[in-house]
Scaffold this motif. Structure first.
Motif, mmCIF file in Angstrom:
data_model
loop_
_atom_site.group_PDB
_atom_site.id
_atom_site.type_symbol
_atom_site.label_atom_id
_atom_site.label_comp_id
_atom_site.label_asym_id
_atom_site.label_seq_id
_atom_site.Cartn_x
_atom_site.Cartn_y
_atom_site.Cartn_z
ATOM 1 N N LYS A 24 0.822 -1.213 0.000
ATOM 2 C CA LYS A 24 0.000 0.000 0.000
ATOM 3 C C LYS A 24 0.858 1.266 0.000
ATOM 4 O O LYS A 24 1.744 1.421 0.844
ATOM 5 N N ALA A 26 1.232 4.999 0.834
ATOM 6 C CA ALA A 26 0.571 5.995 1.702
ATOM 7 C C ALA A 26 0.940 7.427 1.320
ATOM 8 O O ALA A 26 0.172 8.355 1.545
ATOM 9 N N PRO A 45 -7.660 15.492 5.901
ATOM 10 C CA PRO A 45 -8.565 14.489 6.447
ATOM 11 C C PRO A 45 -7.839 13.232 6.909
ATOM 12 O O PRO A 45 -6.719 12.961 6.483
ATOM 13 N N SER A 46 -8.492 12.505 7.778
ATOM 14 C CA SER A 46 -7.934 11.302 8.372
ATOM 15 C C SER A 46 -7.409 10.328 7.305
ATOM 16 O O SER A 46 -8.070 10.105 6.293
ATOM 17 N N GLY A 47 -6.204 9.790 7.534
ATOM 18 C CA GLY A 47 -5.647 8.797 6.627
ATOM 19 C C GLY A 47 -4.948 9.382 5.409
ATOM 20 O O GLY A 47 -4.516 8.641 4.526
ATOM 21 N N GLY A 49 -2.062 10.855 5.281
ATOM 22 C CA GLY A 49 -0.612 10.692 5.283
ATOM 23 C C GLY A 49 0.184 11.686 6.113
ATOM 24 O O GLY A 49 1.418 11.694 6.050
ATOM 25 N N LYS A 50 -0.491 12.477 6.930
ATOM 26 C CA LYS A 50 0.215 13.494 7.727
ATOM 27 C C LYS A 50 1.222 12.860 8.683
ATOM 28 O O LYS A 50 2.385 13.262 8.728
ATOM 29 N N SER A 51 0.735 11.873 9.459
ATOM 30 C CA SER A 51 1.634 11.248 10.438
ATOM 31 C C SER A 51 2.750 10.486 9.732
ATOM 32 O O SER A 51 3.887 10.454 10.209
ATOM 33 N N THR A 52 2.405 9.878 8.607
ATOM 34 C CA THR A 52 3.416 9.144 7.838
ATOM 35 C C THR A 52 4.530 10.096 7.413
ATOM 36 O O THR A 52 5.722 9.782 7.559
ATOM 37 N N ARG A 55 6.632 11.164 10.436
ATOM 38 C CA ARG A 55 7.542 10.109 10.894
ATOM 39 C C ARG A 55 8.739 9.919 9.959
ATOM 40 O O ARG A 55 9.754 9.360 10.373
ATOM 41 N N VAL A 64 8.653 0.780 11.703
ATOM 42 C CA VAL A 64 7.386 0.163 11.303
ATOM 43 C C VAL A 64 7.676 -0.976 10.325
ATOM 44 O O VAL A 64 8.246 -0.753 9.247
ATOM 45 N N GLU A 181 -0.289 15.512 16.767
ATOM 46 C CA GLU A 181 -1.515 15.834 17.513
ATOM 47 C C GLU A 181 -1.250 15.903 19.018
ATOM 48 O O GLU A 181 -1.855 15.161 19.801
HETATM 49 N N1 LIG Z 1 1.811 0.881 10.168
HETATM 50 C C1 LIG Z 1 1.003 0.945 9.108
HETATM 51 N N2 LIG Z 1 0.756 -0.154 8.366
HETATM 52 C C2 LIG Z 1 -0.067 -0.106 7.293
HETATM 53 N N3 LIG Z 1 -0.692 1.008 6.864
HETATM 54 C C3 LIG Z 1 -0.485 2.134 7.571
HETATM 55 C C4 LIG Z 1 0.364 2.170 8.726
HETATM 56 N N4 LIG Z 1 0.370 3.430 9.219
HETATM 57 C C5 LIG Z 1 -0.439 4.144 8.400
HETATM 58 N N5 LIG Z 1 -0.955 3.380 7.417
HETATM 59 C C6 LIG Z 1 -1.855 3.811 6.335
HETATM 60 O O1 LIG Z 1 -1.263 4.887 5.646
HETATM 61 C C7 LIG Z 1 -2.221 5.887 5.333
HETATM 62 C C8 LIG Z 1 -1.790 7.207 5.953
HETATM 63 O O2 LIG Z 1 -1.873 7.091 7.371
HETATM 64 P P1 LIG Z 1 -1.407 8.251 8.360
HETATM 65 O O3 LIG Z 1 -1.526 7.726 9.747
HETATM 66 O O4 LIG Z 1 -0.122 8.791 7.920
HETATM 67 O O5 LIG Z 1 -2.543 9.333 8.069
HETATM 68 P P2 LIG Z 1 -2.938 10.623 8.900
HETATM 69 O O6 LIG Z 1 -3.247 11.672 7.901
HETATM 70 O O7 LIG Z 1 -1.909 10.943 9.910
HETATM 71 O O8 LIG Z 1 -4.270 10.114 9.585
HETATM 72 P P3 LIG Z 1 -4.958 10.538 10.977
HETATM 73 O O9 LIG Z 1 -5.296 11.973 10.830
HETATM 74 O O10 LIG Z 1 -6.192 9.676 11.019
HETATM 75 O O11 LIG Z 1 -3.986 10.251 12.086
HETATM 76 C C9 LIG Z 1 -3.553 5.382 5.860
HETATM 77 O O12 LIG Z 1 -4.246 4.769 4.792
HETATM 78 C C10 LIG Z 1 -3.157 4.356 6.893
HETATM 79 O O13 LIG Z 1 -4.132 3.349 7.005
#
Ligand SMILES: Nc1ncnc2c1ncn2[C@@H]1O[C@H](COP(=O)(O)OP(=O)(O)OP(=O)(O)O)[C@@H](O)[C@H]1O
Length: 259
Positions: A24, A26, A45-47, A49-52, A55, A64, A181
């Motif tokens: 997948k 991200a 919006p949630s998911g 990729g901000k946290s990705t 990190r 990870v 956050e």
């Molecule tokens: N450890 C992981 N293994 C598999 N997929 C992951 C992992 N961490 C994140 N993802 C996927 O990567 C995408 C981005 O996730 P991420 O956590 O970076 O989003 P985000 O914008 O920070 O979301 P949120 O606001 O909900 O925290 C999402 O589809 C998530 O499901």
């Protein structure tokens, strides 16, 4: 599109950053520059990729299982993914504060002293005490805890614990602080205290913060990047992003109309 906030030198630069979790994808070729001694907010919006992305900036994705990072990220022009780079050293330069306050099951003192001890930053007891006190002061917590430094860190309130985690991050003299956050588990009063602290910390540190609160992004940041489906759709000075964004998705998101 102007990708930068004028006049500030760039502390970190991300170019073509893609992240995969197994099959997948991200993040898709994200470019983002982080200006020095400013606060950059990552919103979307949630998911999306901000946290990705956050990190990636201190290689936390290395921990990870199955995660793979492509592209270039530099700190003061140095490639942080270079094979010879010491990751422990990098994480001391680019510290992190998490969503949920996570003090170690140790005393307040030992929580803050932990990093300086493992990095050998103090030459003796007095110097270590000085580092702990000054970190707690800079995190705005010293006055509240100075008489109980040897009590458990986990016994503090949520807001105090988060400031303890900020003190712990500061104690190793980082240059950049990543915050994922940091106020989401805090009440409005503790949130206001941490936001005031972030504002003050930017005098000495470069800060990147992931937040779901548009008010928070508007209050604390100078640059805002809007993520959507693993891409940055727009980045610019926070005021422009909130008052006159170029992209309809940014406009809808910051005004709460994003569906
Ligand atoms: N450890 C992981 N293994 C598999 N997929 C992951 C992992 N961490 C994140 N993802 C996927 O990567 C995408 C981005 O996730 P991420 O956590 O970076 O989003 P985000 O914008 O920070 O979301 P949120 O606001 O909900 O925290 C999402 O589809 C998530 O499901």
């Amino acid at each position: 599109m102007d990708q930068t906030v004028p006049l500030a030198p760039m502390k970190m630069r991300g170019k073509g950053v893609s992240v995969f979790y197994g099959e997948k994808q991200a993040l898709h070729g994200v470019d983002l520059d982080v200006p020095e001694r400013q606060v950059t907010a990552l919103i979307g919006p949630s998911g999306c990729g901000k946290s990705t992305f956050l990190r990636c900036l201190n290689r936390m994705n290395d921990t990870v299982e199955g995660a793979r990072v492509e592209g270039d990220i530099t700190l003061d022009g140095e490639d942080i993914y270079a094979p010879e780079l010491d990751v422990v050293e990098l994480r001391a330069r680019v510290g992190m504060v998490f969503q949920k306050p996570n003090p170690f099951p140790k005393s307040i003192f030992d929580n803050v002293a932990y990093g300086p001890r493992i990095h050998g930053l103090a030459r003796g007891k007095a110097e270590l005490e000085e580092i702990v006190a000054s970190s707690l002061k800079r995190a705005g917590l010293f006055e509240e805890v100075k008489d109980r430094l040897h009590d458990a860190g986990t016994g503090l309130s949520g807001g105090q614990q988060q400031r303890l985690c900020i003190a712990r991050a500061i104690a190793v003299s980082p240059e950049v602080i990543l915050m994922d956050e940091p106020c989401s588990a805090l009440d409005p009063i503790a949130t206001a205290t941490v936001e005031a602290l972030i504002d003050e910390l930017k005098q000495n540190y470069t800060i990147v913060i992931v937040t779901h609160s548009m008010q928070q992004a508007a209050r604390v940041s100078q640059q805002t990047a809007m993520f959507h489906l693993g891409r940055i759709v727009e980045v610019g000075p926070t005021e422009k992003m909130f008052q006159n964004p170029d992209d309809k998705r940014t406009r809808d998101y910051v005004t709460g109309r994003f569906g």
